[in-house]
Enzyme design. Structure first.
Site, PDB file in Angstrom:
ATOM      1  N   PHE A 239      54.210  35.964  37.811  1.00  0.00           N
ATOM      2  CA  PHE A 239      53.083  35.344  38.955  1.00  0.00           C
ATOM      3  C   PHE A 239      53.411  35.591  40.279  1.00  0.00           C
ATOM      4  O   PHE A 239      53.133  34.934  41.033  1.00  0.00           O
ATOM      5  CB  PHE A 239      52.945  33.977  38.360  1.00  0.00           C
ATOM      6  N   ILE A 465      50.963  43.628  33.603  1.00  0.00           N
ATOM      7  CA  ILE A 465      51.780  42.335  33.368  1.00  0.00           C
ATOM      8  C   ILE A 465      51.391  41.456  32.365  1.00  0.00           C
ATOM      9  O   ILE A 465      51.858  40.329  32.420  1.00  0.00           O
ATOM     10  CB  ILE A 465      51.727  41.537  34.934  1.00  0.00           C
ATOM     11  N   GLY A 466      50.421  41.861  31.706  1.00  0.00           N
ATOM     12  CA  GLY A 466      49.897  40.994  30.633  1.00  0.00           C
ATOM     13  C   GLY A 466      48.374  40.501  30.912  1.00  0.00           C
ATOM     14  O   GLY A 466      47.724  39.801  30.141  1.00  0.00           O
ATOM     15  N   THR A 467      47.849  41.203  31.953  1.00  0.00           N
ATOM     16  CA  THR A 467      46.706  40.690  32.296  1.00  0.00           C
ATOM     17  C   THR A 467      45.378  41.598  31.811  1.00  0.00           C
ATOM     18  O   THR A 467      44.234  41.220  31.757  1.00  0.00           O
ATOM     19  CB  THR A 467      46.330  40.693  33.904  1.00  0.00           C
ATOM     20  N   ARG A 623      31.881  42.025  39.589  1.00  0.00           N
ATOM     21  CA  ARG A 623      31.578  42.201  38.076  1.00  0.00           C
ATOM     22  C   ARG A 623      33.128  42.148  37.613  1.00  0.00           C
ATOM     23  O   ARG A 623      34.188  42.648  38.050  1.00  0.00           O
ATOM     24  CB  ARG A 623      31.184  43.631  37.986  1.00  0.00           C
ATOM     25  N   GLN A 633      42.021  34.843  32.382  1.00  0.00           N
ATOM     26  CA  GLN A 633      42.738  34.666  33.560  1.00  0.00           C
ATOM     27  C   GLN A 633      42.327  33.543  34.114  1.00  0.00           C
ATOM     28  O   GLN A 633      43.429  32.690  34.598  1.00  0.00           O
ATOM     29  CB  GLN A 633      42.444  35.961  34.745  1.00  0.00           C
ATOM     30  N   GLY A 697      38.331  41.314  41.686  1.00  0.00           N
ATOM     31  CA  GLY A 697      39.621  40.918  41.099  1.00  0.00           C
ATOM     32  C   GLY A 697      40.001  39.648  40.665  1.00  0.00           C
ATOM     33  O   GLY A 697      39.218  38.718  41.267  1.00  0.00           O
ATOM     34  N   GLY A 699      42.916  37.702  39.177  1.00  0.00           N
ATOM     35  CA  GLY A 699      44.167  36.852  38.780  1.00  0.00           C
ATOM     36  C   GLY A 699      44.325  35.714  39.181  1.00  0.00           C
ATOM     37  O   GLY A 699      45.045  35.072  38.818  1.00  0.00           O
ATOM     38  N   GLU A 700      44.118  35.505  40.635  1.00  0.00           N
ATOM     39  CA  GLU A 700      44.505  34.311  41.281  1.00  0.00           C
ATOM     40  C   GLU A 700      43.487  33.476  41.570  1.00  0.00           C
ATOM     41  O   GLU A 700      43.895  32.235  42.011  1.00  0.00           O
ATOM     42  CB  GLU A 700      45.180  34.960  42.584  1.00  0.00           C
TER      43      GLU A 700
HETATM   44 MO1  MOS Z   1      50.893  37.795  42.856  1.00  0.00          MO
HETATM   45  S1  MOS Z   1      51.611  36.086  43.820  1.00  0.00           S
HETATM   46  O1  MOS Z   1      50.729  39.035  44.232  1.00  0.00           O
HETATM   47  O2  MOS Z   1      51.755  38.282  41.755  1.00  0.00           O
END
Ligand code: MOS
Length: 736
Positions: A239, A465-467, A623, A633, A697, A699-700
């Protein structure tokens, strides 16, 4: 760039192509790798936070079964530091080399690495290493245990906030604090290092950036980068703590060279939490000024975050503030305070997730002061264009997110009076917050092969990374070839493959897929050239006239499958290369993703139980290439946000800066019993200004806004405005 408007594979829910390998155990994580003759390393942590290492007593440890060697500051090769440059691709997390000298800067810092035949032997011997220290008593405890402000490292300003505050009808001024948090990836940090001929270094690492680690190792061991290979096929999540290399990797590679055998070091959870990075604590003062109608006149956002004594990691809390709302007068200040803790590092939506906590709590408090609905206050200050860069957004659907999530949540039924909503013994609180995260892209290369067995292979050095990176790469190739995802193999996570980006900053999808698309088109062109050759179906055709559909080339009613074309010409494969990079679009538009979270908490004062009962989110990331993985996610981010909001806190002893809960018994993370009902909606407004897939994107962004929505809901239920994370039961029991 040809925009993909009516996709056949992209945007369709696609089960992970590596799912079966993960379920059956065929997928090998770094911790699973065994190579013949492999030794095991186990680091020995310092037991003081500040001082000088004196004598090391190693005789007892050396005599333990299986012990091969013990490395420490008097028995370690002279290495060079990495230049530590993000731009040049050799950034590291902790710039100091392991065992570089005798100074101790934080509790847990490695003082030795025991190397033995088995993990258990290395661990047992490590426990027998005795160290003497000259303790220094000027220990700097954490930010939250001190009044120090730190040094200013960054600032931003527009307009004239001071005059706006002086003239404002309503102001808000409060300080917010966030405890340090651990990333707690399921797989801890791990390195397996092997030297071939003492000239080539092969490293398996659970990392978010194989190329960064390769480049840094090449600098440190003074080797050409071509002689260093870093491999990360499967990663048990990261993460942000696995973006850049940590000292255990250097110690392990040095041990392997010294001993002439492969060495694997798996950090025990305690050391992973002490030495492997964490979200630093932050303290933020947030000031808002508004007129009676709720129009924001000024924002001041002053933040301090912690760093270690040996590195300067800045957790930029004010990053999202200048573009969050339409407001003419905005100033942010970022300060940094060095403390005797291990070096902190980025953690999922770093900086901004902390800053948005302060900002979105402050907006809730301002709404209350104005006697205004918190949702209406967000709408009143909606930024139709980016007020920071004075540019249009590429695509911003925050208004749709707010409206849709509010409707699904039932926000209109909220009784604004504190504690007015009840069910049985429980008091119900509703809270909301906006979410946002920048959208970035980097440079990337890829290769695609069309093979005679009817399959395709796509390769890129970036890692999954698992995503779900493996799966979206296959989807992109499927999209452009009409070959089913099941017939597309994907190779990732090796520095021997075409250069790909860090898995970080929610940039991987937007970075990798355009390169994969370019490589796919190049491979199809290679196939077209073959297909128009003598003796072929399409002899004499203009190659550009051959269309691609369902794994075949077609022209004038004739059709020939990829494999058939290759077989006819006795070819094993054709391949294509591609690269992609951001263009001039960033000068024309601002790129961000947006979202809205609505949270229901329930507080049972009789048994002092606080829980998040329900989360409704709408997310606008352009998208979603794979809605299954994308939703996953956001759901995961919501769970992490509940941890940030209610549970997670690294506790350092204020007397000696020792991390006292570096284990999963004492450091609390959300478990199944903490899971609320979660309703995630992914809007579908493809952002073709960003790339041909329309994808930004994911992830965050899901983590931003969760903690403040919880805090706002807690206030609605209890009347307690808790400005410090995590929100503990104890803080709700304090007298009013
Ligand atoms: Mo993220 S904090 O760029 O893995």
């Amino acid at each position: 760039m040809s925009e993909i408007h009516d996709p056949a594979s992209v945007a369709h829910p696609t089960p992970r192509i590596d799912g079966e390998d993960k379920l059956t155990g065929r997928a090998r994580y770094t911790t699973d790798w065994q190579v013949s003759g492999m030794l095991h390393g186990y680091p020995v942590p310092a037991t003081i936070a500040h001082g000088v290492l004196g004598a090391l007593e190693l005789d007892e440890a050396r005599a333990m079964p299986g012990v091969v060697d013990i490395l420490h500051h008097r028995h370690f090769p002279r290495l060079k530091r990495s230049p530590n440059s993000m731009k040049h691709g050799d950034q590291v997390s902790e710039v100091r080399l392991p065992f570089e000298d005798e100074r101790i800067y934080y509790h847990g810092q490695y003082i030795a690495l025991v190397v033995a035949e088995t993990f258990a032997q290395a661990r047992a011997a490590a426990l027998r290493v005795r160290a003497r220290y000259r303790r220094e008593h000027d220990v700097r405890p954490g930010l939250l245990a001190s009044d120090a402000e730190g040094e200013t490292v960054d600032h931003y300003s527009r307009g004239d906030p001071d005059s706006a505050f002086a003239a404002a009808a309503v102001t808000h001024d409060a300080t917010y604090a966030i405890a340090p948090e651990s990333h707690v990836p399921l797989e801890p940090h791990v390195t397996l290092a092997e030297w071939r001929d003492a000239e080539h270094l092969i490293v398996h690492e659970s990392t978010q950036g194989v190329f960064y680690e390769r480049n840094a190792l090449a600098r440190i061991f003074e080797m050409p980068a071509e002689r260093v290979e870093v491999i990360a096929h499967y990663i048990g999540s990261g993460f942000g703590n696995k973006l850049f290399m940590w000292p255990h990797a250097v110690a392990t590679a040095a041990a392997a060279r010294l001993l002439g055998r492969p060495v694997k070091t798996v950090l025990p959870r305690q050391q992973d939490m002490m030495n492997g990075g964490h979200r630093p604590a932050s303290r933020q003062r947030l000031r808002l000024a508004a007129d009676r109608d709720g129009r924001l006149l000024a924002i001041r956002h002053d933040s301090t975050s912690e760093t270690s004594l040996i590195d300067r990691h800045v957790d930029a809390c004010g990053g999202a503030t200048p573009s969050a709302y339409a407001c003419d007068n905005v100033a942010t200040v970022q300060r940094l305070l060095a403390v005797n803790h291990g070096t902190p590092c980025p953690m999922r939506a770093p900086g901004e997730v902390s800053g948005i906590f302060a900002l979105e709590c402050a907006m809730d408090e301002l709404a209350l002061a104005l006697d205004m609905d918190p949702l209406a206050l967000r709408r009143r200050n909606y930024a139709d264009r980016d007020p920071q860069r004075d540019l249009p957004w590429s695509s911003k659907q925050l208004d749709v997110c707010l409206e849709s999530a509010a409707a699904r949540f039932g926000w209109a039924a909220r009784d604004p009076r504190i504690g007015a909503m009840r069910e049985g013994d429980e008091i119900i609180g509703y809270g909301m917050a906006a979410a946002t995260w920048f959208a970035g892209r980097q440079h990337c290369q890829a290769r695609v092969e069309i093979r005679a067995d009817g399959t395709l292979l796509a390769a890129c050095g970036t890692q999954d990374i698992g995503t779900g990176t493996y799966t979206i790469v296959a989807q992109a190739v499927a999209e452009l070839t009409g070959v089913p995802v099941a017939s597309i193999a994907v190779r990732l996570g090796e520095t021997g493959l075409p250069a790909g980006p860090l898995s970080g900053g929610s940039m991987t999808t937007a970075t990798v897929l355009p390169a994969v698309a370019a490589a796919t088109r190049d491979a199809l062109d290679a196939l077209r050239d073959v297909a128009v050759g003598p003796g072929s179906h399409f002899a004499g055709h203009d190659p550009a006239s051959l269309e691609v559909a369902q794994g075949a080339l077609m022209a004038e009613g004739k059709r020939s499958g990829f494999a058939e074309i290759l077989a006819r010409h006795r070819l094993g494969s054709v391949s294509g290369q591609g690269s992609a990079a951001p263009g001039g679009e960033r000068r024309q538009y601002s790129f961000r993703s947006f979202g809205a979270h609505f949270v229901e908490v329930r507080w049972d004062p009789g048994i002092s139980r606080l829980r998040v009962a329900r989360v409704v989110s709408s997310i606008d990331v352009g998208r979603a290439v794979n809605p299954l993985a994308a939703r996953n996610q956001v759901e995961g981010a919501i769970v992490m946000g509940i941890g940030m909001g209610l549970l997670e806190r690294l506790d350092y002893d204020p007397r000696d800066a020792r991390l006292i809960n570096a284990n999963l018994a004492d450091y609390r993370v959300p478990v199944h019993a903490d899971m609320p009902d979660v309703d995630v909606e992914l809007l579908d407004y493809p952002d073709f200004r960003f790339n041909e897939f329309g994808a930004r994107g994911i992830g965050e962004i899901g983590l931003t806004g969760i903690a403040p929505a919880i805090a706002n809901a807690v206030h609605h239920a209890t009347g307690k405005r808790i400005r410090e994370l995590p929100i503990t039961i104890e803080s709700l029991l304090d007298s009013h």
